[in-house]
Design a protein around this motif. Sequence first.
Motif, PDB file in Angstrom:
ATOM      1  N   GLY A  33       0.827  -1.201   0.000  1.00 59.91           N
ATOM      2  CA  GLY A  33       0.000   0.000   0.000  1.00 59.91           C
ATOM      3  C   GLY A  33       0.857   1.245   0.000  1.00 59.91           C
ATOM      4  N   LEU A  34       0.592   2.144   0.944  1.00 60.90           N
ATOM      5  CA  LEU A  34       1.374   3.385   1.034  1.00 60.90           C
ATOM      6  C   LEU A  34       2.554   3.252   1.995  1.00 60.90           C
ATOM      7  CD1 LEU A  34      -1.535   5.988   1.068  1.00 60.90           C
ATOM      8  CD2 LEU A  34       0.091   5.626  -0.771  1.00 60.90           C
ATOM      9  N   ASN A  35       2.746   2.051   2.564  1.00 62.24           N
ATOM     10  CA  ASN A  35       3.862   1.850   3.505  1.00 62.24           C
ATOM     11  C   ASN A  35       5.154   1.535   2.760  1.00 62.24           C
ATOM     12  OD1 ASN A  35       2.130   2.072   5.766  1.00 62.24           O
ATOM     13  ND2 ASN A  35       1.467  -0.043   5.437  1.00 62.24           N
ATOM     14  N   GLN A  36       5.530   2.434   1.837  1.00 59.65           N
ATOM     15  CA  GLN A  36       6.708   2.155   1.020  1.00 59.65           C
ATOM     16  C   GLN A  36       7.554   3.405   0.864  1.00 59.65           C
ATOM     17  OE1 GLN A  36       5.229   2.277  -3.436  1.00 59.65           O
ATOM     18  NE2 GLN A  36       3.938   0.864  -2.320  1.00 59.65           N
ATOM     19  N   LYS A  37       8.822   3.205   0.546  1.00 62.67           N
ATOM     20  CA  LYS A  37       9.712   4.336   0.287  1.00 62.67           C
ATOM     21  C   LYS A  37      10.689   3.940  -0.816  1.00 62.67           C
ATOM     22  CE  LYS A  37      12.889   3.086   4.051  1.00 62.67           C
ATOM     23  NZ  LYS A  37      13.574   3.534   5.261  1.00 62.67           N
ATOM     24  N   VAL A  38      11.218   4.956  -1.493  1.00 66.55           N
ATOM     25  CA  VAL A  38      12.150   4.720  -2.592  1.00 66.55           C
ATOM     26  C   VAL A  38      13.476   5.365  -2.260  1.00 66.55           C
ATOM     27  CG1 VAL A  38      12.593   5.091  -5.052  1.00 66.55           C
ATOM     28  CG2 VAL A  38      10.282   4.663  -4.257  1.00 66.55           C
ATOM     29  N   GLY A  39      14.567   4.618  -2.404  1.00 60.87           N
ATOM     30  CA  GLY A  39      15.917   5.148  -2.213  1.00 60.87           C
ATOM     31  C   GLY A  39      16.804   4.579  -3.298  1.00 60.87           C
ATOM     32  N   ASN A  40      18.089   4.497  -3.001  1.00 58.74           N
ATOM     33  CA  ASN A  40      19.015   3.870  -3.936  1.00 58.74           C
ATOM     34  C   ASN A  40      19.744   2.730  -3.254  1.00 58.74           C
ATOM     35  OD1 ASN A  40      18.605   5.320  -6.270  1.00 58.74           O
ATOM     36  ND2 ASN A  40      20.069   6.914  -5.729  1.00 58.74           N
ATOM     37  N   MET A  48       0.561  16.417  -9.919  1.00 59.61           N
ATOM     38  CA  MET A  48      -0.177  15.169  -9.710  1.00 59.61           C
ATOM     39  C   MET A  48      -0.815  14.674 -11.009  1.00 59.61           C
ATOM     40  SD  MET A  48      -1.982  15.843  -6.006  1.00 59.61           S
ATOM     41  CE  MET A  48      -2.637  14.176  -5.840  1.00 59.61           C
ATOM     42  N   ILE A  49      -1.399  15.598 -11.767  1.00 57.14           N
ATOM     43  CA  ILE A  49      -2.066  15.205 -13.017  1.00 57.14           C
ATOM     44  C   ILE A  49      -1.063  14.692 -14.031  1.00 57.14           C
ATOM     45  CG2 ILE A  49      -3.307  16.148 -15.017  1.00 57.14           C
ATOM     46  CD1 ILE A  49      -4.758  17.988 -12.910  1.00 57.14           C
ATOM     47  N   TYR A  61      -1.637  -5.160 -23.517  1.00 53.64           N
ATOM     48  CA  TYR A  61      -2.452  -4.015 -23.095  1.00 53.64           C
ATOM     49  C   TYR A  61      -3.323  -4.431 -21.913  1.00 53.64           C
ATOM     50  CZ  TYR A  61      -1.185  -1.808 -27.511  1.00 53.64           C
ATOM     51  OH  TYR A  61      -0.482  -1.249 -28.545  1.00 53.64           O
ATOM     52  N   ARG A  62      -3.384  -3.537 -20.945  1.00 59.47           N
ATOM     53  CA  ARG A  62      -4.215  -3.804 -19.766  1.00 59.47           C
ATOM     54  C   ARG A  62      -4.929  -2.525 -19.361  1.00 59.47           C
ATOM     55  NH1 ARG A  62       0.941  -5.325 -17.418  1.00 59.47           N
ATOM     56  NH2 ARG A  62       1.475  -7.451 -17.969  1.00 59.47           N
ATOM     57  N   ALA A  63      -5.996  -2.687 -18.617  1.00 59.24           N
ATOM     58  CA  ALA A  63      -6.656  -1.511 -18.027  1.00 59.24           C
ATOM     59  C   ALA A  63      -5.730  -0.940 -16.958  1.00 59.24           C
ATOM     60  CB  ALA A  63      -7.992  -1.912 -17.411  1.00 59.24           C
ATOM     61  N   PRO A  64      -5.660   0.377 -16.830  1.00 63.10           N
ATOM     62  CA  PRO A  64      -4.781   0.961 -15.799  1.00 63.10           C
ATOM     63  C   PRO A  64      -5.229   0.577 -14.402  1.00 63.10           C
ATOM     64  CG  PRO A  64      -6.162   2.651 -16.785  1.00 63.10           C
ATOM     65  CD  PRO A  64      -6.368   1.408 -17.591  1.00 63.10           C
ATOM     66  N   ARG A  65      -4.267   0.443 -13.493  1.00 64.24           N
ATOM     67  CA  ARG A  65      -4.577   0.141 -12.095  1.00 64.24           C
ATOM     68  C   ARG A  65      -4.833   1.463 -11.385  1.00 64.24           C
ATOM     69  NH1 ARG A  65       1.069  -2.659 -11.534  1.00 64.24           N
ATOM     70  NH2 ARG A  65       1.439  -0.893 -12.894  1.00 64.24           N
ATOM     71  N   TRP A  66      -6.081   1.809 -11.194  1.00 61.00           N
ATOM     72  CA  TRP A  66      -6.418   3.145 -10.686  1.00 61.00           C
ATOM     73  C   TRP A  66      -5.865   3.376  -9.287  1.00 61.00           C
ATOM     74  CZ3 TRP A  66      -7.413   6.032 -14.493  1.00 61.00           C
ATOM     75  CH2 TRP A  66      -8.080   5.526 -15.624  1.00 61.00           C
ATOM     76  N   LYS A  67      -5.798   2.319  -8.490  1.00 59.43           N
ATOM     77  CA  LYS A  67      -5.209   2.467  -7.158  1.00 59.43           C
ATOM     78  C   LYS A  67      -3.732   2.834  -7.270  1.00 59.43           C
ATOM     79  CE  LYS A  67      -4.470  -0.009  -2.787  1.00 59.43           C
ATOM     80  NZ  LYS A  67      -4.585  -1.306  -2.086  1.00 59.43           N
ATOM     81  N   ASN A  68      -3.045   2.173  -8.207  1.00 61.35           N
ATOM     82  CA  ASN A  68      -1.632   2.456  -8.432  1.00 61.35           C
ATOM     83  C   ASN A  68      -1.435   3.883  -8.946  1.00 61.35           C
ATOM     84  OD1 ASN A  68       1.152   1.754  -8.638  1.00 61.35           O
ATOM     85  ND2 ASN A  68       0.903   1.475 -10.835  1.00 61.35           N
ATOM     86  N   VAL A  69      -2.334   4.322  -9.840  1.00 56.98           N
ATOM     87  CA  VAL A  69      -2.274   5.702 -10.356  1.00 56.98           C
ATOM     88  C   VAL A  69      -2.426   6.682  -9.197  1.00 56.98           C
ATOM     89  CG1 VAL A  69      -3.422   7.406 -11.824  1.00 56.98           C
ATOM     90  CG2 VAL A  69      -3.118   5.063 -12.645  1.00 56.98           C
ATOM     91  N   GLY A  70      -3.404   6.410  -8.326  1.00 60.96           N
ATOM     92  CA  GLY A  70      -3.636   7.272  -7.165  1.00 60.96           C
ATOM     93  C   GLY A  70      -2.441   7.318  -6.229  1.00 60.96           C
ATOM     94  N   ILE A  71      -1.858   6.138  -5.953  1.00 62.71           N
ATOM     95  CA  ILE A  71      -0.680   6.067  -5.074  1.00 62.71           C
ATOM     96  C   ILE A  71       0.470   6.874  -5.675  1.00 62.71           C
ATOM     97  CG2 ILE A  71       1.145   4.526  -4.218  1.00 62.71           C
ATOM     98  CD1 ILE A  71      -1.038   2.381  -3.833  1.00 62.71           C
ATOM     99  N   THR A  72       0.686   6.723  -6.992  1.00 64.82           N
ATOM    100  CA  THR A  72       1.772   7.449  -7.659  1.00 64.82           C
ATOM    101  C   THR A  72       1.554   8.956  -7.569  1.00 64.82           C
ATOM    102  OG1 THR A  72       2.073   5.621  -9.210  1.00 64.82           O
ATOM    103  CG2 THR A  72       3.023   7.732  -9.835  1.00 64.82           C
ATOM    104  N   VAL A 131      -0.149  10.660  -5.334  1.00 68.71           N
ATOM    105  CA  VAL A 131       0.067  11.115  -3.948  1.00 68.71           C
ATOM    106  C   VAL A 131       1.563  11.131  -3.624  1.00 68.71           C
ATOM    107  CG1 VAL A 131      -0.289  10.511  -1.519  1.00 68.71           C
ATOM    108  CG2 VAL A 131      -2.195  10.370  -3.122  1.00 68.71           C
ATOM    109  N   GLU A 132       2.281  10.059  -4.010  1.00 69.28           N
ATOM    110  CA  GLU A 132       3.715   9.966  -3.714  1.00 69.28           C
ATOM    111  C   GLU A 132       4.493  11.083  -4.402  1.00 69.28           C
ATOM    112  OE1 GLU A 132       5.543   7.805  -1.615  1.00 69.28           O
ATOM    113  OE2 GLU A 132       3.492   7.583  -0.914  1.00 69.28           O
ATOM    114  N   LYS A 133       4.175  11.344  -5.680  1.00 69.91           N
ATOM    115  CA  LYS A 133       4.894  12.384  -6.427  1.00 69.91           C
ATOM    116  C   LYS A 133       4.603  13.764  -5.851  1.00 69.91           C
ATOM    117  CE  LYS A 133       6.904   9.581  -9.251  1.00 69.91           C
ATOM    118  NZ  LYS A 133       8.341   9.306  -9.129  1.00 69.91           N
ATOM    119  N   ALA A 134       3.361  13.983  -5.414  1.00 74.83           N
ATOM    120  CA  ALA A 134       3.030  15.266  -4.775  1.00 74.83           C
ATOM    121  C   ALA A 134       3.816  15.433  -3.479  1.00 74.83           C
ATOM    122  CB  ALA A 134       1.530  15.336  -4.501  1.00 74.83           C
TER     123      ALA A 134
END
Length: 700
Positions: free
Chosen positions: A18-25, A346-347, A488-499, A501-504
């Motif tokens: 879920g949202l319990n994630q972080k990105v580093g190197n 965000m958009i 081709y797949r339908a977009p994962r709307w939850k993943n779009v939302g998470i991205t 929020v994270e980018k913001a």
Amino acid sequence: MVGNPNSGKSSLFNALTGLNQKVGNFPGVTVDKKTGISNLDENASATIIDLPGTYSLYPRRDDEWVAYKVLLHADEKIHPEIVLLVADASNLKRNLLFCSQVIDLKYPVVIALTMMDLARKKGIEIDVAGLSTELGVPVIAVNPRKNKGIGELKKVLAQTAKLHQQPNKRDFIDNLALAPSAIEKVKQTLPGISNYEGIHYLINHENFGLPDTVNEVIEQAEMDNNFNPSKTQAEEILQRYTRIKQVMQQNVVEPDPLQRKLFTEHLDNILLNRMWGYIILLVVLFVLFQSIFWLAQYPMDWIDGGFAQLNGWLNNTLPAAWWSDLLINGLVAGLNGILVFVPQIMILFGLITILEDTGYMARISFLSDKLMRKVGLNGKSVMPMISGFACAVPAIMSTRNIENKKERLLTILVTPLMSCSARLPVYTILIALVIPNTYYLGFLSLQGLVMMGLYLLGTVMALVVSYVFKFIIKMKEKSYFILELPVYRAPRWKNVGITMVEKAKIFVSEAGRVILFISLILWFLSSYGPPSRMDAVNEKYTVQLQQQQNISKDSVAEIEKQYASAKLQNSFAGILGKTIEPVIKPLGYDWKIGIALITSFAAREVFVGTMATLYSVEDKDNNTRTLQEKMESAVHEDGRKVYTLPAALSLMVFYVFAMQCMSTLAIVKRETRTWKWPIIQFVYMTGLAYLMSLLVYNLF
């Protein structure tokens, strides 16, 4: 968590964490390291590390080496207790190669079988229980998009952890028979490793940071037994595919390969068409940039208006003091410069994520390969360049996927010309100032067209510069472009939302910190100056204001405005701006824009924060106006408007081409391991920005 690229690994990672994630190197390398916490049950939680995707345990790229070293116990920081292996059910034969290799490393392994719905559409039926028995490890069918099987997967992971499940004792193939004497010698030197690990230590021991004495023993074992790495690797792969064929025959029912084409293939006939493919690509990009204006306009107006009201209220409520001035014209003005652009950020990232999720982003690479080759690049350069629309720093890091050194260097040199999200606030406010909000045919926004034109201008110039550098940089190396096109797949709307929020959050925390810091420093520099200058200004206007009983209120307001302007011009910031004004005057800029150009080298989006601070300091008595209104009314000393169409277009073009980002220069130095290329990049981009801006200003 490991698996092949495009196997659904990111979807499963998001579903588990879920949202319990972080990105580093990863330590020592510029490769993304995603980690997250997943609560498996009431008593157990897991730290999940998402390793870069790889097709086999024979790495070629830097990101594949990262995953390889972790799995081969050659990473000092990461020691996995369980391996969660993600396999694509619709492409099982290829995925089982990597699965079988990891199983032979003797980790406790759990396999998550994704894309089962797609496999069924292809007519593939899998006996999951039989496959689990054959491989000797738990296999769980999951659908992260619909959250199916996630509970069962968590349960199996928790059981595997609690029972300290022992890895499968039998090898998938007879690894020891590939080089018996050499493997035994390595196992005596490094007790506890598996037969299959022994093969990899024979092949890649120099890359594992082993003591010299151990390396010498392994090299001696290679020589004594005539160990041939290439021959051993080829034999191993052949044996694995022979065994995989047997496993598939017993547990997988596949359709006749001559059956009708899938929906994906039919769609590719249109989207990858030699003519229609490029027209559709331009339409997609046009809709992308139009949407940034269509969707973000209202929230941006609400935020901007809200801050204008807050400024007015604070101005009327707080006493006149240095700290209230700092709060209103430094802190609040800086926050306004950050938060007003969050909707657009965000958009933009949401739409890019949809393109990636649907599988269309890979098609853009395929369509662009022919054009890319003509300018010295290849299709793999497209992904970093498109990522450059978001941020040049991770985009330049991602060039490590490009094996050809010359093409990688060319991609690094031109990627900063792609208009990153940091330029978006600059474009937005300048377009709103000088481009009318008119529509053609009822839906074509002129502002959106100009925005798209700026992005295309940077892209076209990137190709032109690459074509020129192709002849300057002398490297000869063959290049190949091999790309797997995902279905081709339908977009994962939850993943779009998470991205989104994270980018913001990243924009507000990372860019926001810089903007706020610069805003506060700028408030100080624009509020204070050399005592001799400031005393002279104070003395001159104090005398004029003491005579206010004899003049009208309008005249008093005009004197106070001149007073604030004179103080700003004689402040430290004003002196700096006036010093560089002769250099930028031919481009149509005033000294305040000059200050913004300098502060933008910390981060391009600081331009807006700088303008907000400068105009707030100069216009302290009218803080209910929005930044756009203040910029619209800005004039030169001779009364001419500052933000005319020629000046604003010139400034936009300057920001398209200029290398105004210290972070990007630092990452280019890190990736190329020399200051030579960042210096060349800075010089050519700044020179290009100045000349093109001069040309645009004079043309208009």
